[in-house]
Design a protein around this motif. Sequence first.
Motif, PDB file in Angstrom:
ATOM      1  N   MET A   1       0.840  -1.184   0.000  1.00 51.22           N
ATOM      2  CA  MET A   1       0.000   0.000   0.000  1.00 51.22           C
ATOM      3  C   MET A   1       0.881   1.242   0.000  1.00 51.22           C
ATOM      4  N   GLU A   2       0.582   2.187  -0.868  1.00 52.74           N
ATOM      5  CA  GLU A   2       1.343   3.431  -0.903  1.00 52.74           C
ATOM      6  C   GLU A   2       0.466   4.566  -0.405  1.00 52.74           C
ATOM      7  N   THR A   3       1.063   5.437   0.368  1.00 47.96           N
ATOM      8  CA  THR A   3       0.359   6.621   0.825  1.00 47.96           C
ATOM      9  C   THR A   3       1.044   7.825   0.195  1.00 47.96           C
ATOM     10  N   ALA A   4       0.356   8.467  -0.714  1.00 44.23           N
ATOM     11  CA  ALA A   4       0.934   9.575  -1.481  1.00 44.23           C
ATOM     12  C   ALA A   4       1.343  10.736  -0.578  1.00 44.23           C
ATOM     13  N   ALA A   5       0.571  10.982   0.470  1.00 47.64           N
ATOM     14  CA  ALA A   5       0.850  12.122   1.337  1.00 47.64           C
ATOM     15  C   ALA A   5       2.206  12.001   2.024  1.00 47.64           C
ATOM     16  N   THR A   6       2.630  10.787   2.312  1.00 47.02           N
ATOM     17  CA  THR A   6       3.882  10.602   3.039  1.00 47.02           C
ATOM     18  C   THR A   6       5.009  10.112   2.152  1.00 47.02           C
ATOM     19  N   GLY A   7       4.686   9.633   0.954  1.00 47.80           N
ATOM     20  CA  GLY A   7       5.708   9.060   0.091  1.00 47.80           C
ATOM     21  C   GLY A   7       6.184   7.700   0.562  1.00 47.80           C
ATOM     22  N   LEU A   8       5.444   7.088   1.471  1.00 52.78           N
ATOM     23  CA  LEU A   8       5.815   5.786   2.017  1.00 52.78           C
ATOM     24  C   LEU A   8       5.061   4.674   1.312  1.00 52.78           C
ATOM     25  N   THR A   9       5.720   3.546   1.152  1.00 50.34           N
ATOM     26  CA  THR A   9       5.086   2.336   0.643  1.00 50.34           C
ATOM     27  C   THR A   9       5.177   1.286   1.725  1.00 50.34           C
ATOM     28  N   PHE A  10       4.044   0.678   2.061  1.00 48.88           N
ATOM     29  CA  PHE A  10       3.980  -0.389   3.056  1.00 48.88           C
ATOM     30  C   PHE A  10       3.742  -1.697   2.318  1.00 48.88           C
ATOM     31  N   ARG A  11       4.544  -2.711   2.631  1.00 43.84           N
ATOM     32  CA  ARG A  11       4.363  -4.019   2.018  1.00 43.84           C
ATOM     33  C   ARG A  11       4.884  -5.084   2.961  1.00 43.84           C
ATOM     34  N   ASP A  12       4.481  -6.329   2.709  1.00 45.29           N
ATOM     35  CA  ASP A  12       4.997  -7.441   3.488  1.00 45.29           C
ATOM     36  C   ASP A  12       6.406  -7.773   3.014  1.00 45.29           C
ATOM     37  N   ALA A  13       7.282  -8.081   3.961  1.00 44.41           N
ATOM     38  CA  ALA A  13       8.652  -8.455   3.633  1.00 44.41           C
ATOM     39  C   ALA A  13       8.667  -9.775   2.882  1.00 44.41           C
ATOM     40  N   GLU A  14       9.691  -9.920   2.069  1.00 41.85           N
ATOM     41  CA  GLU A  14       9.921 -11.154   1.319  1.00 41.85           C
ATOM     42  C   GLU A  14      11.303 -11.669   1.684  1.00 41.85           C
ATOM     43  N   ASP A  15      11.578 -12.902   1.296  1.00 43.49           N
ATOM     44  CA  ASP A  15      12.874 -13.501   1.593  1.00 43.49           C
ATOM     45  C   ASP A  15      14.033 -12.642   1.085  1.00 43.49           C
ATOM     46  N   ALA A  16      13.856 -12.005  -0.057  1.00 46.89           N
ATOM     47  CA  ALA A  16      14.918 -11.163  -0.634  1.00 46.89           C
ATOM     48  C   ALA A  16      15.240  -9.950   0.245  1.00 46.89           C
ATOM     49  N   ASP A  17      14.356  -9.607   1.192  1.00 46.58           N
ATOM     50  CA  ASP A  17      14.555  -8.442   2.060  1.00 46.58           C
ATOM     51  C   ASP A  17      15.347  -8.754   3.326  1.00 46.58           C
ATOM     52  N   VAL A  18      15.603 -10.024   3.597  1.00 43.37           N
ATOM     53  CA  VAL A  18      16.149 -10.425   4.893  1.00 43.37           C
ATOM     54  C   VAL A  18      17.418  -9.656   5.264  1.00 43.37           C
ATOM     55  N   ASP A  19      18.412  -9.621   4.398  1.00 36.46           N
ATOM     56  CA  ASP A  19      19.677  -8.964   4.753  1.00 36.46           C
ATOM     57  C   ASP A  19      19.502  -7.469   5.002  1.00 36.46           C
ATOM     58  N   VAL A  20      18.697  -6.817   4.189  1.00 36.86           N
ATOM     59  CA  VAL A  20      18.445  -5.380   4.370  1.00 36.86           C
ATOM     60  C   VAL A  20      17.726  -5.136   5.696  1.00 36.86           C
ATOM     61  N   LEU A  21      16.776  -6.001   6.045  1.00 34.97           N
ATOM     62  CA  LEU A  21      16.034  -5.832   7.295  1.00 34.97           C
ATOM     63  C   LEU A  21      16.910  -6.100   8.514  1.00 34.97           C
ATOM     64  N   VAL A  22      17.766  -7.104   8.446  1.00 35.01           N
ATOM     65  CA  VAL A  22      18.699  -7.354   9.555  1.00 35.01           C
ATOM     66  C   VAL A  22      19.570  -6.118   9.767  1.00 35.01           C
ATOM     67  N   ALA A  23      20.110  -5.563   8.694  1.00 32.81           N
ATOM     68  CA  ALA A  23      20.963  -4.372   8.800  1.00 32.81           C
ATOM     69  C   ALA A  23      20.191  -3.187   9.384  1.00 32.81           C
ATOM     70  N   LEU A  24      18.953  -2.994   8.950  1.00 35.51           N
ATOM     71  CA  LEU A  24      18.127  -1.904   9.477  1.00 35.51           C
ATOM     72  C   LEU A  24      17.888  -2.074  10.973  1.00 35.51           C
ATOM     73  N   ILE A  25      17.453  -3.258  11.387  1.00 31.99           N
ATOM     74  CA  ILE A  25      17.145  -3.506  12.798  1.00 31.99           C
ATOM     75  C   ILE A  25      18.394  -3.343  13.652  1.00 31.99           C
ATOM     76  N   GLU A  26      19.507  -3.890  13.197  1.00 28.54           N
ATOM     77  CA  GLU A  26      20.765  -3.729  13.939  1.00 28.54           C
ATOM     78  C   GLU A  26      21.138  -2.255  14.057  1.00 28.54           C
ATOM     79  N   SER A  27      20.981  -1.490  12.972  1.00 24.12           N
ATOM     80  CA  SER A  27      21.370  -0.072  12.984  1.00 24.12           C
ATOM     81  C   SER A  27      20.507   0.745  13.935  1.00 24.12           C
ATOM     82  N   ALA A  28      19.269   0.326  14.148  1.00 24.44           N
ATOM     83  CA  ALA A  28      18.360   1.073  15.013  1.00 24.44           C
ATOM     84  C   ALA A  28      18.587   0.777  16.500  1.00 24.44           C
ATOM     85  N   TYR A  29      19.183  -0.379  16.811  1.00 21.31           N
ATOM     86  CA  TYR A  29      19.270  -0.791  18.210  1.00 21.31           C
ATOM     87  C   TYR A  29      20.667  -0.998  18.763  1.00 21.31           C
TER      88      TYR A  29
END
Length: 179
Positions: free
Chosen positions: A1-29
Amino acid sequence: METAATGLTFRDAEDADVDVLVALIESAYRGDASRAGWTTEADILEGQRIDPEGVRAVITAPGSRLLTVERDGAVVACCQLEHRGDHAYFGMFAVSPALQGGGLGKMIIAEAERAVRATWGVDAMHMTVISVREDLIAWYERRGYRRTGRMTPFPYGDERFGIPQRDDLRFELLVKPLG
């Protein structure tokens, strides 16, 4: 789902996203990079926050979603949503440290609440937060979450969840009714 007002796209993660998500979570905490934002746990926990297997488990588990948030094609945030009967569980919330403090977290949590009501018809959201994280708990309270006083132990000795730097860590359950 995309929200034009915020420029954000919301979607369910896929297997191809795993490494990017691990890096994001680690960087935040964890580590020095996390200190750029205000959600860091670097002073209370060292070591990893999540590993690829943990992210993959959330993506593939029945009744579970890893909501991924993109801006201009780049992953900037994520959160775990899990259906648990009459409520949903909210966890693994990470926003890129460079983008924290600008209202992005508020938009994401509002979308997560909307999504669990629409998808699962639940009437409450639950989460657990390390009880010594007073600033983070206060942020969630401003979003309508309430402390319950119900504590569960931190998994000391299981380095998959980090290496504690203090001996008083516990998780407190926070709850928000969804209307």
